[in-house]
Design a protein around this motif. Sequence first.
Motif, short mmCIF file in Angstrom:
data_model
loop_
_atom_site.label_atom_id
_atom_site.label_comp_id
_atom_site.label_asym_id
_atom_site.label_seq_id
_atom_site.Cartn_x
_atom_site.Cartn_y
_atom_site.Cartn_z
N TRP A 126 0.84 -1.20 0.00
CA TRP A 126 0.00 0.00 0.00
C TRP A 126 0.87 1.25 0.00
CZ3 TRP A 126 -4.97 -0.74 -0.85
CH2 TRP A 126 -5.58 -1.93 -0.43
N SER A 127 0.47 2.23 -0.79
CA SER A 127 1.08 3.56 -0.76
C SER A 127 -0.04 4.57 -0.61
CB SER A 127 1.89 3.84 -2.03
OG SER A 127 2.95 2.92 -2.18
N PHE A 128 0.31 5.78 -0.18
CA PHE A 128 -0.71 6.79 0.10
C PHE A 128 -0.27 8.16 -0.40
CE2 PHE A 128 -0.77 3.48 3.34
CZ PHE A 128 -2.06 3.00 3.20
N GLY A 169 3.74 2.23 3.42
CA GLY A 169 2.57 1.50 3.90
C GLY A 169 1.98 2.01 5.19
N GLU A 170 2.47 3.16 5.69
CA GLU A 170 1.97 3.70 6.95
C GLU A 170 1.18 4.99 6.69
OE1 GLU A 170 5.06 4.23 9.78
OE2 GLU A 170 5.53 2.08 9.91
N LEU A 171 -0.09 4.95 7.07
CA LEU A 171 -0.97 6.10 6.89
C LEU A 171 -1.31 6.70 8.24
CD1 LEU A 171 -2.91 7.89 5.18
CD2 LEU A 171 -4.62 6.07 5.44
N HIS A 172 -1.11 8.00 8.38
CA HIS A 172 -1.48 8.71 9.61
C HIS A 172 -2.67 9.62 9.30
CE1 HIS A 172 2.10 7.99 12.34
NE2 HIS A 172 2.44 7.38 11.22
N LEU A 173 -3.64 9.65 10.22
CA LEU A 173 -4.80 10.52 10.08
C LEU A 173 -5.11 11.15 11.44
CD1 LEU A 173 -7.15 8.27 7.91
CD2 LEU A 173 -5.85 10.25 7.13
N PRO A 174 -5.65 12.36 11.44
CA PRO A 174 -6.02 12.98 12.72
C PRO A 174 -7.36 12.45 13.21
CG PRO A 174 -6.48 14.48 10.91
CD PRO A 174 -5.81 13.27 10.29
N VAL A 175 -7.50 12.35 14.51
CA VAL A 175 -8.74 11.85 15.09
C VAL A 175 -9.86 12.86 14.91
CG1 VAL A 175 -8.31 12.78 17.41
CG2 VAL A 175 -9.67 10.69 17.14
N ASP A 176 -11.08 12.34 14.73
CA ASP A 176 -12.31 13.15 14.65
C ASP A 176 -12.36 14.07 13.43
OD1 ASP A 176 -13.28 12.03 17.02
OD2 ASP A 176 -12.27 13.52 18.26
N HIS A 233 -0.70 -12.04 -1.50
CA HIS A 233 -1.88 -11.43 -0.89
C HIS A 233 -1.82 -11.39 0.64
CE1 HIS A 233 -6.04 -10.70 0.22
NE2 HIS A 233 -6.12 -11.89 0.75
N PRO A 234 -1.42 -12.47 1.34
CA PRO A 234 -1.42 -12.41 2.81
C PRO A 234 -0.46 -11.37 3.38
CG PRO A 234 -1.29 -14.69 2.03
CD PRO A 234 -1.06 -13.81 0.84
N GLN A 235 0.57 -11.01 2.61
CA GLN A 235 1.56 -10.06 3.10
C GLN A 235 1.22 -8.61 2.73
OE1 GLN A 235 2.77 -13.16 1.56
NE2 GLN A 235 2.63 -13.77 3.71
N MET A 236 0.10 -8.40 2.05
CA MET A 236 -0.27 -7.04 1.64
C MET A 236 -0.95 -6.35 2.82
SD MET A 236 -2.23 -5.75 -1.77
CE MET A 236 -2.48 -4.01 -2.09
N ARG A 237 -0.13 -5.82 3.70
CA ARG A 237 -0.63 -5.18 4.92
C ARG A 237 -0.01 -3.79 5.06
NH1 ARG A 237 -2.56 -8.38 9.41
NH2 ARG A 237 -3.07 -10.48 8.72
N GLY A 238 -0.79 -2.89 5.58
CA GLY A 238 -0.30 -1.56 5.92
C GLY A 238 -0.69 -1.24 7.34
N LYS A 239 -0.41 -0.02 7.76
CA LYS A 239 -0.75 0.41 9.11
C LYS A 239 -1.46 1.76 9.06
CE LYS A 239 0.91 -2.74 11.95
NZ LYS A 239 0.05 -3.45 12.94
N LEU A 240 -2.53 1.86 9.80
CA LEU A 240 -3.22 3.13 9.99
C LEU A 240 -2.96 3.61 11.41
CD1 LEU A 240 -5.26 5.40 9.31
CD2 LEU A 240 -7.07 3.85 10.08
N PHE A 241 -2.44 4.83 11.53
CA PHE A 241 -2.21 5.43 12.83
C PHE A 241 -3.18 6.60 12.99
CE2 PHE A 241 1.73 3.41 11.66
CZ PHE A 241 2.18 2.82 12.83
N ILE A 242 -4.08 6.50 13.96
CA ILE A 242 -4.97 7.60 14.28
C ILE A 242 -4.28 8.43 15.36
CG2 ILE A 242 -7.26 8.27 15.04
CD1 ILE A 242 -7.14 6.75 12.37
N ASP A 243 -3.97 9.68 15.03
CA ASP A 243 -3.17 10.54 15.90
C ASP A 243 -4.00 11.69 16.45
OD1 ASP A 243 -0.93 9.02 15.21
OD2 ASP A 243 -0.39 10.34 13.55
N THR A 244 -3.51 12.26 17.53
CA THR A 244 -4.03 13.55 17.94
C THR A 244 -3.62 14.58 16.89
OG1 THR A 244 -2.02 14.08 19.18
CG2 THR A 244 -3.78 12.92 20.37
#
Length: 275
Positions: A126-128, A169-176, A233-244
Amino acid sequence: MAVALVMVLVVAVSLLFHVVSPWRSTPIASNWGFIDGTLGLTFAVTTAGFVAVVLFMAYCLYRSQHTEGRRAEYEPENQKLEAWLGGLTTLGVIALLAPGLVVWDQFIHAPKEATEIEAFGVQWNWSFRLPGADGKLGSSDVRYIDGDNPLGVSPADPKSMDDIIVVNGELHLPVDKPVKVLLRSADVLHDFYIPQIRAKMDLVPGMVSYLWFTPTKVGEYDILCAAYCGIGHPQMRGKLFIDTQADYEKWLSSQQTFLEMRKAQRQSRHEARSQ
């Protein structure tokens, strides 16, 4: 008689298993509690149908067991029974479908204030891409994809220059803060899925699909591909970080823009030729 008792036992064990089972949905971390509610209603309706049908069959087996001298009565039509069965079935189908249609209408209409970002799937990562200072994503096309431009961002679009490119593969998003995720695939069918967000959608080559959600809980969550997309396919993983908001802005400031990425690549090639 024995078969009827077994059927009643199956119903009792099934209900008990549901009550004591440790397997539950992951804790929700988005606004899509409506989806959990719809799934719960669907489960309740299908459970009621399962219990009613199996217990009715057990009752029929019990009442219709062989007794010396008893004769069965042939009744080809029973309008009252048919009306009850037809009415209950209709209510059950409405209860199954109507809430889903309501939630789907909400699911496909992103709020106007939602920030547009992009998730790009390719075998098998995954890329963003996130908007830069102008708050808008530049245009893109698979024709622009090469070793220096893995997301196919248009180098001729001025709005693309400040786009934030994330390829680890790491996506950061702000909470709310609501986000609308534009979904693109470079090769085959993928599916963007975050269990705690409750949102998923296919990435179809040649088109842009989307989903939206509002993150509600700070934390780290897995981004999965829910469509079989090949041997990796099983290794296609990313990370979502919900941040302040403060942590998100700190992370965002450390990311590379499309323009900076291109300058770094040109510098790297220049240094390689000089050696």
